[in-house]
Design a protein around this motif. Structure first.
Motif, PDB file in Angstrom:
ATOM      1  N   UNK A  87       0.837  -1.208   0.000  1.00  0.00           N
ATOM      2  CA  UNK A  87       0.000   0.000   0.000  1.00  0.00           C
ATOM      3  C   UNK A  87       0.871   1.257   0.000  1.00  0.00           C
ATOM      4  N   UNK A  88       1.948   1.235   0.765  1.00  0.00           N
ATOM      5  CA  UNK A  88       2.888   2.361   0.745  1.00  0.00           C
ATOM      6  C   UNK A  88       3.550   2.508  -0.618  1.00  0.00           C
ATOM      7  N   UNK A  89       3.817   1.372  -1.271  1.00  0.00           N
ATOM      8  CA  UNK A  89       4.371   1.425  -2.629  1.00  0.00           C
ATOM      9  C   UNK A  89       3.422   2.142  -3.583  1.00  0.00           C
ATOM     10  N   UNK A  90       2.143   1.835  -3.474  1.00  0.00           N
ATOM     11  CA  UNK A  90       1.146   2.486  -4.331  1.00  0.00           C
ATOM     12  C   UNK A  90       1.114   3.989  -4.070  1.00  0.00           C
ATOM     13  N   UNK A  91       1.224   4.368  -2.807  1.00  0.00           N
ATOM     14  CA  UNK A  91       1.274   5.792  -2.475  1.00  0.00           C
ATOM     15  C   UNK A  91       2.514   6.445  -3.101  1.00  0.00           C
ATOM     16  N   UNK A  92       3.660   5.770  -3.029  1.00  0.00           N
ATOM     17  CA  UNK A  92       4.884   6.331  -3.618  1.00  0.00           C
ATOM     18  C   UNK A  92       4.772   6.454  -5.135  1.00  0.00           C
ATOM     19  N   UNK A 139      10.272  -8.630  -2.937  1.00  0.00           N
ATOM     20  CA  UNK A 139       9.819  -7.757  -4.018  1.00  0.00           C
ATOM     21  C   UNK A 139       9.165  -6.490  -3.493  1.00  0.00           C
ATOM     22  N   UNK A 140       8.305  -6.619  -2.479  1.00  0.00           N
ATOM     23  CA  UNK A 140       7.608  -5.418  -1.997  1.00  0.00           C
ATOM     24  C   UNK A 140       8.555  -4.483  -1.245  1.00  0.00           C
ATOM     25  N   UNK A 141       9.500  -5.032  -0.495  1.00  0.00           N
ATOM     26  CA  UNK A 141      10.455  -4.176   0.219  1.00  0.00           C
ATOM     27  C   UNK A 141      11.437  -3.540  -0.761  1.00  0.00           C
ATOM     28  N   UNK A 142      11.937  -4.318  -1.715  1.00  0.00           N
ATOM     29  CA  UNK A 142      12.851  -3.754  -2.712  1.00  0.00           C
ATOM     30  C   UNK A 142      12.153  -2.657  -3.520  1.00  0.00           C
ATOM     31  N   UNK A 146      13.270   1.167  -3.667  1.00  0.00           N
ATOM     32  CA  UNK A 146      13.529   1.656  -5.024  1.00  0.00           C
ATOM     33  C   UNK A 146      12.707   2.924  -5.295  1.00  0.00           C
ATOM     34  N   UNK A 147      11.419   2.875  -4.943  1.00  0.00           N
ATOM     35  CA  UNK A 147      10.546   4.039  -5.159  1.00  0.00           C
ATOM     36  C   UNK A 147      10.950   5.209  -4.263  1.00  0.00           C
ATOM     37  N   UNK A 148      11.353   4.923  -3.031  1.00  0.00           N
ATOM     38  CA  UNK A 148      11.856   5.988  -2.158  1.00  0.00           C
ATOM     39  C   UNK A 148      13.106   6.630  -2.751  1.00  0.00           C
ATOM     40  N   UNK A 149      13.969   5.810  -3.314  1.00  0.00           N
ATOM     41  CA  UNK A 149      15.182   6.324  -3.943  1.00  0.00           C
ATOM     42  C   UNK A 149      14.825   7.235  -5.119  1.00  0.00           C
ATOM     43  N   UNK A 170      21.341   6.289  -0.519  1.00  0.00           N
ATOM     44  CA  UNK A 170      21.130   5.415   0.638  1.00  0.00           C
ATOM     45  C   UNK A 170      19.982   4.445   0.399  1.00  0.00           C
ATOM     46  N   UNK A 171      18.857   4.937  -0.100  1.00  0.00           N
ATOM     47  CA  UNK A 171      17.715   4.057  -0.356  1.00  0.00           C
ATOM     48  C   UNK A 171      18.029   3.032  -1.446  1.00  0.00           C
ATOM     49  N   UNK A 172      18.835   3.435  -2.421  1.00  0.00           N
ATOM     50  CA  UNK A 172      19.245   2.498  -3.468  1.00  0.00           C
ATOM     51  C   UNK A 172      20.087   1.367  -2.879  1.00  0.00           C
ATOM     52  N   UNK A 173      21.037   1.693  -2.028  1.00  0.00           N
ATOM     53  CA  UNK A 173      21.881   0.666  -1.405  1.00  0.00           C
ATOM     54  C   UNK A 173      21.024  -0.257  -0.537  1.00  0.00           C
ATOM     55  N   UNK A 174      20.100   0.315   0.212  1.00  0.00           N
ATOM     56  CA  UNK A 174      19.205  -0.513   1.025  1.00  0.00           C
ATOM     57  C   UNK A 174      18.335  -1.416   0.144  1.00  0.00           C
ATOM     58  N   UNK A 175      17.907  -0.889  -0.990  1.00  0.00           N
ATOM     59  CA  UNK A 175      17.121  -1.703  -1.921  1.00  0.00           C
ATOM     60  C   UNK A 175      17.952  -2.877  -2.436  1.00  0.00           C
ATOM     61  N   UNK A 176      19.239  -2.639  -2.671  1.00  0.00           N
ATOM     62  CA  UNK A 176      20.120  -3.731  -3.099  1.00  0.00           C
ATOM     63  C   UNK A 176      20.228  -4.812  -2.028  1.00  0.00           C
ATOM     64  N   UNK A 177      20.131  -4.420  -0.763  1.00  0.00           N
ATOM     65  CA  UNK A 177      20.163  -5.390   0.332  1.00  0.00           C
ATOM     66  C   UNK A 177      18.829  -6.110   0.495  1.00  0.00           C
ATOM     67  N   UNK A 178      17.873  -5.766  -0.351  1.00  0.00           N
ATOM     68  CA  UNK A 178      16.571  -6.420  -0.327  1.00  0.00           C
ATOM     69  C   UNK A 178      16.387  -7.365  -1.507  1.00  0.00           C
ATOM     70  N   UNK A 179      16.860  -6.941  -2.662  1.00  0.00           N
ATOM     71  CA  UNK A 179      16.788  -7.798  -3.847  1.00  0.00           C
ATOM     72  C   UNK A 179      17.763  -7.262  -4.892  1.00  0.00           C
ATOM     73  N   UNK A 180      18.466  -8.165  -5.498  1.00  0.00           N
ATOM     74  CA  UNK A 180      19.545  -7.809  -6.422  1.00  0.00           C
ATOM     75  C   UNK A 180      19.051  -7.127  -7.693  1.00  0.00           C
ATOM     76  N   UNK A 181      17.836  -7.388  -8.096  1.00  0.00           N
ATOM     77  CA  UNK A 181      17.341  -6.877  -9.377  1.00  0.00           C
ATOM     78  C   UNK A 181      17.228  -5.348  -9.415  1.00  0.00           C
ATOM     79  N   UNK A 182      17.279  -4.666  -8.281  1.00  0.00           N
ATOM     80  CA  UNK A 182      17.219  -3.208  -8.303  1.00  0.00           C
ATOM     81  C   UNK A 182      18.508  -2.573  -8.841  1.00  0.00           C
ATOM     82  N   UNK A 183      19.488  -3.391  -9.167  1.00  0.00           N
ATOM     83  CA  UNK A 183      20.737  -2.895  -9.747  1.00  0.00           C
ATOM     84  C   UNK A 183      20.468  -2.133 -11.054  1.00  0.00           C
ATOM     85  N   UNK A 184      19.320  -2.362 -11.645  1.00  0.00           N
ATOM     86  CA  UNK A 184      18.959  -1.683 -12.894  1.00  0.00           C
ATOM     87  C   UNK A 184      18.666  -0.192 -12.689  1.00  0.00           C
TER      88      UNK A 184
END
Length: 186
Positions: A87-92, A139-142, A146-149, A170-184
């Motif tokens: 739900x927070x993702x949808x808001x972002x 997926x939802x945390x990454x 990602x959206x915060x970044x 910072x948010x990008x690095x944290x996203x990487x610690x959640x799922x590798x696919x955010x490297x894109x």
């Protein structure tokens, strides 16, 4: 402005629980058993004590550990967490659309388009697996990070303040610690 943001968050959270209410009473599935058991027995990073989870995703491990401490072995709590984050993702998504469309439309038009876009993101059938499957939390945390970044980067572009660029990194690095696919992202 802050009141509108809070109201938007509340509307998306309530909408998320309305759309995904039917999964709250679902049980654990597939990988959920292994992940929750590993966290239960070995602590917040116990997922790596067994070769069945070969990924380095420390934020996901921590989220499972926190959920285990809050909910124990009650799957409803884990589902509530996934719905809340989605739900927070949808808001972002709506915030990003607002950033991108504000120049093109009047404020009311941009706001309506942003809200509809976020709502569409919320109810898209392609997201149901990530939301309803507890192991899909990566997926939802990454996506959240990602959206915060991206929101932080758009704030940097708009206000030209270094703190927004650093937050984006910072948010990008944290996203990487959640799922590798955010490297894109870059």
């Amino acid at each position: 402005m802050k009141r509108n943001i809070l109201l938007g968050i509340i509307v998306f959270i309530i909408s998320g629980f309305i759309f995904y209410f039917n999964i709250i009473n679902s049980f654990f599935l597939s990988d959920d058993f292994h992940l929750i058991y590993s966290v239960k027995i070995n602590g917040p990073f116990g997922i790596w004590s067994n070769s069945l989870w070969p990924f380095f995703r420390p934020l996901i491990s921590l989220s499972f550990f926190v959920d285990y401490k809050l909910w124990g072995l009650n799957p409803a709590g884990y589902h509530i967490t996934n719905i809340f984050i989605h739900s927070l993702n949808a808001f972002l998504v709506s915030i990003i659309v607002l950033f991108l469309m504000k120049k093109e439309y009047s404020y009311a038009g941009a706001g309506n388009l942003a809200f509809f876009s976020g709502l569409l993101f919320l109810i898209m059938p392609c997201h149901t697996e990530a939301v309803s499957w507890i192991s899909g939390r990566c997926d939802v945390i990454a996506t959240f990070l990602f959206l915060l970044s991206f929101c932080s980067y758009l704030s940097y572009k708009k206000y030209n303040k270094l703190q927004y660029l650093l937050a984006s990194l910072l948010f990008f690095v944290l996203a990487l610690f959640s799922k590798e696919s955010v490297i894109i992202y870059p």
